[in-house]
Design a protein around this motif. Structure first.
Motif, mmCIF file in Angstrom:
data_model
loop_
_atom_site.group_PDB
_atom_site.id
_atom_site.type_symbol
_atom_site.label_atom_id
_atom_site.label_comp_id
_atom_site.label_asym_id
_atom_site.label_seq_id
_atom_site.Cartn_x
_atom_site.Cartn_y
_atom_site.Cartn_z
ATOM 1 N N GLN A 93 0.783 -1.194 -0.075
ATOM 2 C CA GLN A 93 -0.032 0.000 0.345
ATOM 3 C C GLN A 93 0.774 1.205 -0.062
ATOM 4 O OE1 GLN A 93 -3.168 -0.106 2.984
ATOM 5 N NE2 GLN A 93 -3.340 2.297 2.691
ATOM 6 N N ILE A 94 1.935 1.197 0.654
ATOM 7 C CA ILE A 94 2.987 2.349 0.706
ATOM 8 C C ILE A 94 3.253 3.041 -0.703
ATOM 9 C CG2 ILE A 94 5.453 3.167 1.076
ATOM 10 C CD1 ILE A 94 3.214 2.961 3.506
ATOM 11 N N ALA A 95 3.214 1.963 -1.895
ATOM 12 C CA ALA A 95 3.460 2.342 -3.167
ATOM 13 C C ALA A 95 2.733 3.399 -3.492
ATOM 14 C CB ALA A 95 3.381 1.247 -4.039
ATOM 15 N N LEU A 96 1.499 3.580 -3.228
ATOM 16 C CA LEU A 96 0.540 4.583 -3.458
ATOM 17 C C LEU A 96 0.893 5.879 -2.962
ATOM 18 C CD1 LEU A 96 -3.027 3.090 -2.350
ATOM 19 C CD2 LEU A 96 -1.795 2.614 -4.561
ATOM 20 N N TYR A 97 1.504 6.094 -2.035
ATOM 21 C CA TYR A 97 1.842 7.440 -1.454
ATOM 22 C C TYR A 97 3.450 7.695 -1.423
ATOM 23 C CZ TYR A 97 -2.146 5.370 1.158
ATOM 24 O OH TYR A 97 -3.316 4.728 1.165
ATOM 25 N N ALA A 98 4.133 6.757 -1.678
ATOM 26 C CA ALA A 98 5.409 7.208 -1.726
ATOM 27 C C ALA A 98 6.312 6.389 -2.741
ATOM 28 C CB ALA A 98 6.175 6.475 -0.357
ATOM 29 N N GLY A 99 5.428 5.954 -3.732
ATOM 30 C CA GLY A 99 6.012 5.270 -5.201
ATOM 31 C C GLY A 99 6.485 3.958 -5.072
#
Lengths: 131, 131, 131, 131, 131, 131
Positions: free
Chosen positions: C99-105
């Motif tokens: 999910q972190i990919a959504l916010y931080a790439g």
């Protein structure tokens, strides 16, 4: 050799003769010689050489900004390794890195302390002799 | 009121009485009163109150780290607006923000100068009277 | 030993006894003993000990924020290595990092997965036994 | 309309019908309609729709990562404005933002609290009715 | 295998067959196989495959953004190691990394040059044969 | 006026005569005239003037790096507002900003699109006539 380069290299050598020479000139100068020259000219020749701030203040700023970035461990080490040359003691370096926790969080401050751990535990290492 | 808070509020008021009071206490204290207290206790009571660095050095570090972050314009303004109280002149603030370009790039340095533009163009604004 | 430290060390030990002890106390306590104490007092004694969020929620937040920063791999590992102690399964850790990919790439998410690779491929490693 | 979009828009609407519709579709859809669709498909259709984490956990992660970034105030507001829809109370949102100070520093936490100030001071604002 | 994946893997293999396969599939695919697939589908299948920008432009953007982030050294290496496949020469890679100093500061640019040092000093290394 | 400044101002004016003049010279030149000069000399005189990359490539890199930073909205606007002068169309600008989501996350890409919304919805605005 430009006047800007000459002024820059004087300050760079005063700060960290071998370290900076090694850091900037070895790897970087090999692939990007113009850039190695520009770093000396701009960072030290244009900015650091300005009289409005003394060298101790310049180095407090450098250590604070490099530590806060969280991604400049090797540059942080170069400046910490020569801290005493601009009148910053080991105790003061530790205080700077602790204060960074306020602005950049605990992991960033802890990582900066870890990055400089060997420099901060050897009494001879902030005078440019290690690093 | 804890001893840590008392020590912290003394330094915070010395630095920027109304500014800090306004900044920390108004909006933040309304939704997160414990956090407003913790900021005073930890940032000023625990860290700033330590003797190993003088207030001028603490503020050089604060201004450098806040400017370099690129996301703390309002906190940067609080510290710049009281720079003279810790012996940092307007010319020195400008030098700090210029030096930040080395570590954080030109846009970050230009934005920091723009964030503080009004403070840096009014001769009375670094003594805590504006902001 | 302050009440804040006592409360903090209880939570820190519950989470990651040896890991945290090792991480905070070895290197850091050597050069900055006051800071090692402050991390325990403030992070765990003041913040984590507050009842308004349960430990599982606190750890979801810690893992998310540390992974998103992109510069806190070792702190991320400490929290992931004890995820099961706060009721977060291996599958859930992987979902957080995705999910972190959504916010931080994507690079930041991929690096977080790589930082924790060994912890996430050994079935015994999220209970505090590895790390 | 792809199956991924249909799944995504269902979750996006459940979370923040008008807000998200407004945010993603108005300005962005005008200049980058494919991108507005991709955000729904990937963020909500591919990631949020996975069963391995419940919606409350997903939103704790979103609020933590967005607040920690320091540059996503408007996206943070969208998630905070619908926090109650995934079972996160106002008190819990404040705790998340306080905890962020540990990982990203005090200015970032204070700015996140300021960004959400109006949402956190109006008792009706975390149910999707404001923002 | 989705159409998006098929399109994505075609571009990924054209760029950096073994590198990308290794990078994405080995470690990541082991712990997060769905995520490895999503990276291919979204990054290459959805974004890179769009005709509005040619591959050389896409790679200039990738190298610039990855270098500027300061935390994506391994992803930067993947793209630099196959730069010639999209028509970017070694001299151009060096220029991109120098220009990054303007936006992200000198340490970030110097670190990017150091991250890619071996690739930039071996004449055969930007064609996908090293890395 | 140095040769570096003369070369720099030629490129700066070619790119965005009024915009850059306004941006760099008004506010910044008032408080930090030496820095305004240095930006022109170093960014445009030293870096942009190098022949190894054409202007279109330089601007792809600038837009990518500025958008990815998430904190340089006003500098991003200066470059987007003159994109057509270096042969980058509106459609290409949108593609660059979409691609940034891969490296810096969706909020950063969405904010970049929002920052440039007016420039991207007026057909006359990428030729230097707006902004």
């Amino acid at each position: 050799m430009s006047e800007r380069y000459r002024k820059g290299i004087d300050i760079a050598e005063l700060l960290a003769a071998d370290k900076l020479a090694h850091f900037v000139e070895s790897g970087i100068a090999e692939v990007a010689p113009d850039f190695a020259r520009m770093v000396i000219e701009f960072a030290f020749g244009d900015i650091y050489s300005r009289k409005a701030l003394d060298l101790r203040s310049r180095e407090l700023i450098a250590i604070a900004a490099l530590a806060a970035s969280g991604t400049a461990g090797s540059q942080l080490r170069v400046h910490v390794a020569s801290a005493e040359k601009s009148g910053i003691s080991k105790e003061e370096v530790v205080e700077i890195l602790m204060q960074i926790a306020l602005y950049a969080g605990f992991p960033t401050a802890l990582n900066a302390l870890a990055d400089c751990h060997d420099l901060l535990t050897d009494d001879n290492c902030l005078s440019g002799a290690c690093g």
